[in-house]
Write a protein that holds these residues in place. Sequence first.
Motif, mmCIF file in Angstrom:
data_model
loop_
_atom_site.group_PDB
_atom_site.id
_atom_site.type_symbol
_atom_site.label_atom_id
_atom_site.label_comp_id
_atom_site.label_asym_id
_atom_site.label_seq_id
_atom_site.Cartn_x
_atom_site.Cartn_y
_atom_site.Cartn_z
ATOM 1 N N VAL A 96 6.874 7.589 -2.986
ATOM 2 C CA VAL A 96 6.012 6.724 -3.778
ATOM 3 C C VAL A 96 6.469 6.748 -5.231
ATOM 4 O O VAL A 96 6.875 7.791 -5.758
ATOM 5 C CB VAL A 96 4.541 7.197 -3.682
ATOM 6 C CG1 VAL A 96 3.635 6.355 -4.568
ATOM 7 C CG2 VAL A 96 4.067 7.161 -2.230
ATOM 8 N N GLY A 112 3.216 1.901 -2.011
ATOM 9 C CA GLY A 112 3.499 2.254 -3.409
ATOM 10 C C GLY A 112 4.960 2.527 -3.688
ATOM 11 O O GLY A 112 5.291 3.332 -4.561
ATOM 12 N N GLN A 124 0.795 -1.229 0.000
ATOM 13 C CA GLN A 124 0.000 0.000 0.000
ATOM 14 C C GLN A 124 0.832 1.286 0.000
ATOM 15 O O GLN A 124 0.319 2.342 -0.362
ATOM 16 C CB GLN A 124 -0.975 0.019 1.189
ATOM 17 C CG GLN A 124 -0.344 -0.001 2.570
ATOM 18 C CD GLN A 124 -0.310 -1.382 3.168
ATOM 19 O OE1 GLN A 124 0.177 -2.319 2.543
ATOM 20 N NE2 GLN A 124 -0.823 -1.518 4.377
ATOM 21 N N HIS A 163 -4.862 0.035 1.189
ATOM 22 C CA HIS A 163 -4.590 0.479 -0.174
ATOM 23 C C HIS A 163 -4.527 2.000 -0.212
ATOM 24 O O HIS A 163 -4.982 2.673 0.711
ATOM 25 C CB HIS A 163 -5.625 -0.065 -1.167
ATOM 26 C CG HIS A 163 -6.997 0.543 -1.108
ATOM 27 N ND1 HIS A 163 -7.858 0.353 -0.048
ATOM 28 C CD2 HIS A 163 -7.672 1.322 -1.995
ATOM 29 C CE1 HIS A 163 -9.004 0.977 -0.288
ATOM 30 N NE2 HIS A 163 -8.909 1.578 -1.471
ATOM 31 N N TYR A 205 -4.097 6.727 -9.775
ATOM 32 C CA TYR A 205 -3.280 5.532 -9.610
ATOM 33 C C TYR A 205 -3.558 4.922 -8.240
ATOM 34 O O TYR A 205 -3.973 5.625 -7.307
ATOM 35 C CB TYR A 205 -1.796 5.871 -9.753
ATOM 36 C CG TYR A 205 -1.347 5.980 -11.197
ATOM 37 C CD1 TYR A 205 -0.520 5.017 -11.781
ATOM 38 C CD2 TYR A 205 -1.764 7.037 -12.000
ATOM 39 C CE1 TYR A 205 -0.118 5.105 -13.107
ATOM 40 C CE2 TYR A 205 -1.376 7.135 -13.324
ATOM 41 C CZ TYR A 205 -0.547 6.162 -13.874
ATOM 42 O OH TYR A 205 -0.163 6.240 -15.184
ATOM 43 N N SER A 229 -2.387 1.566 -5.303
ATOM 44 C CA SER A 229 -1.477 0.490 -4.910
ATOM 45 C C SER A 229 -1.986 -0.173 -3.640
ATOM 46 O O SER A 229 -2.825 0.378 -2.921
ATOM 47 C CB SER A 229 -0.061 1.034 -4.679
ATOM 48 O OG SER A 229 -0.054 1.992 -3.622
ATOM 49 N N GLN A 257 -0.788 -4.797 -5.619
ATOM 50 C CA GLN A 257 0.196 -4.026 -6.362
ATOM 51 C C GLN A 257 1.072 -3.223 -5.400
ATOM 52 O O GLN A 257 0.553 -2.471 -4.572
ATOM 53 C CB GLN A 257 -0.496 -3.062 -7.329
ATOM 54 C CG GLN A 257 -1.397 -3.738 -8.345
ATOM 55 C CD GLN A 257 -0.642 -4.549 -9.372
ATOM 56 O OE1 GLN A 257 0.527 -4.261 -9.668
ATOM 57 N NE2 GLN A 257 -1.294 -5.556 -9.948
ATOM 58 N N SER A 258 2.399 -3.375 -5.514
ATOM 59 C CA SER A 258 3.311 -2.612 -4.663
ATOM 60 C C SER A 258 3.787 -1.328 -5.330
ATOM 61 O O SER A 258 4.434 -0.495 -4.692
ATOM 62 C CB SER A 258 4.520 -3.464 -4.268
ATOM 63 O OG SER A 258 5.279 -3.823 -5.401
ATOM 64 N N THR A 259 3.476 -1.169 -6.604
ATOM 65 C CA THR A 259 3.742 0.073 -7.336
ATOM 66 C C THR A 259 2.409 0.579 -7.871
ATOM 67 O O THR A 259 1.634 -0.210 -8.424
ATOM 68 C CB THR A 259 4.711 -0.170 -8.510
ATOM 69 O OG1 THR A 259 5.927 -0.716 -8.016
ATOM 70 C CG2 THR A 259 5.008 1.143 -9.242
ATOM 71 N N PRO A 260 2.103 1.850 -7.723
ATOM 72 C CA PRO A 260 0.803 2.356 -8.175
ATOM 73 C C PRO A 260 0.530 2.063 -9.646
ATOM 74 O O PRO A 260 1.395 2.274 -10.511
ATOM 75 C CB PRO A 260 0.933 3.867 -7.921
ATOM 76 C CG PRO A 260 1.884 3.964 -6.780
ATOM 77 C CD PRO A 260 2.900 2.884 -7.043
#
Length: 376
Positions: free
Chosen positions: A215, A202, A200, A232, A243, A245, A261-264
């Motif tokens: 981020v 990002g 979360q 999130h 976007y 994450s 998702q660890s990247t936005p």
Amino acid sequence: MIVRHTMVRIDGKKVIRERAGEYHSLFILDDGSAYACGLNTSGQLGIGNTTNQRTPAKVILPTGRKAIEIGAGYNHSLFTLDDGSAYTCGSNSYGQLGIGNTTDQSTPQKVTLPTGRKAVAADGGDQHSLFALDDGSAYACGSNAWGQLGVESYDNQLTPVKVTLPIGRKAIEIGAGYTHSLFILDDDNAYACGHNGPGQLGIGNTTHQRTPAKVILPTGRKAIEIGAGRAHSLFILDDGSAYASGVNRFGQLGIGNTTDQSTPQKVTLPTGRKVIAVDAGDQHSLFILDDGSAYTCGSNNSGQLGTGNMTDQPTPLKVTLPIDRKAIGASGGGLHSLFLLGDDSAYASGLNNSGQLGTGNTTLQLTPVAVAEIRD
């Protein structure tokens, strides 16, 4: 998001701010008064008792003072007043109220902030709180088990302590998730700290962060707004895109699947539209577009998406608002949502077991219904 400049009307009274907690809702009227409804077992409504409220009840603020901003945590509430002071009420088991003790409060109490400084915004997570001050500093208090306070330790804090931001940088927006925190700084970048199990924060990994880390957003883009959910995060960029994450079990990232998702990643929204406001509920997300439409995605087991059913949505769907009405703001709670419309009305959908929709009853709503009249 915690800083809004919307104005709506609930049966003759204008509302300029709204915020949804886990099972309660907050409103600020244009006369500076604050109202609250829903669950009140910890005194989070700030009305001097612990009785749940099915319609908005007036918050007890200091005589002569006006509320200018609000923030809602899981079971606590935050109010920024016109003299720059901050007041809090509700659950205080970890010191999230920032008043130097761990006693719950049913009437808002003054937060212990640095002498001479003014609070300009506040937001609440599960058991922690964030405050943005007029010098661009950010302060935090409460639970710090995951580093969500951003202070280089895991110690809980009973009074607000200064967040460790990058040297020379100022905070221009803050957002508190369940156990993580988000910041937009004056370099137009977003930063995050705290729990990061599903990504979360990002930042491209799942490592928890005790101090805010940058981020990973698209190159050349600026962050202009943030929203923090249970696990999130949401970001609006300067091109009007959104976007997201973090955890995505229910599709709350709005990217068409249920993969964390660890990247936005870019949210799937209607072509040609821009996002003007965003907020994250517990496990759902809300987007207001530049044509006045509202879109939601994620968990919908209580109708919190306002789409007329209880089906989870991995791609944002259009909310069923009154015909010819435009949305200008929204806020997500645990299992409910608030929508502000351009005709000066407020609507709510989702779980209503504690009266958090402010409709005068406890009936669950699959599509947004009007909030009841606010009375002195």
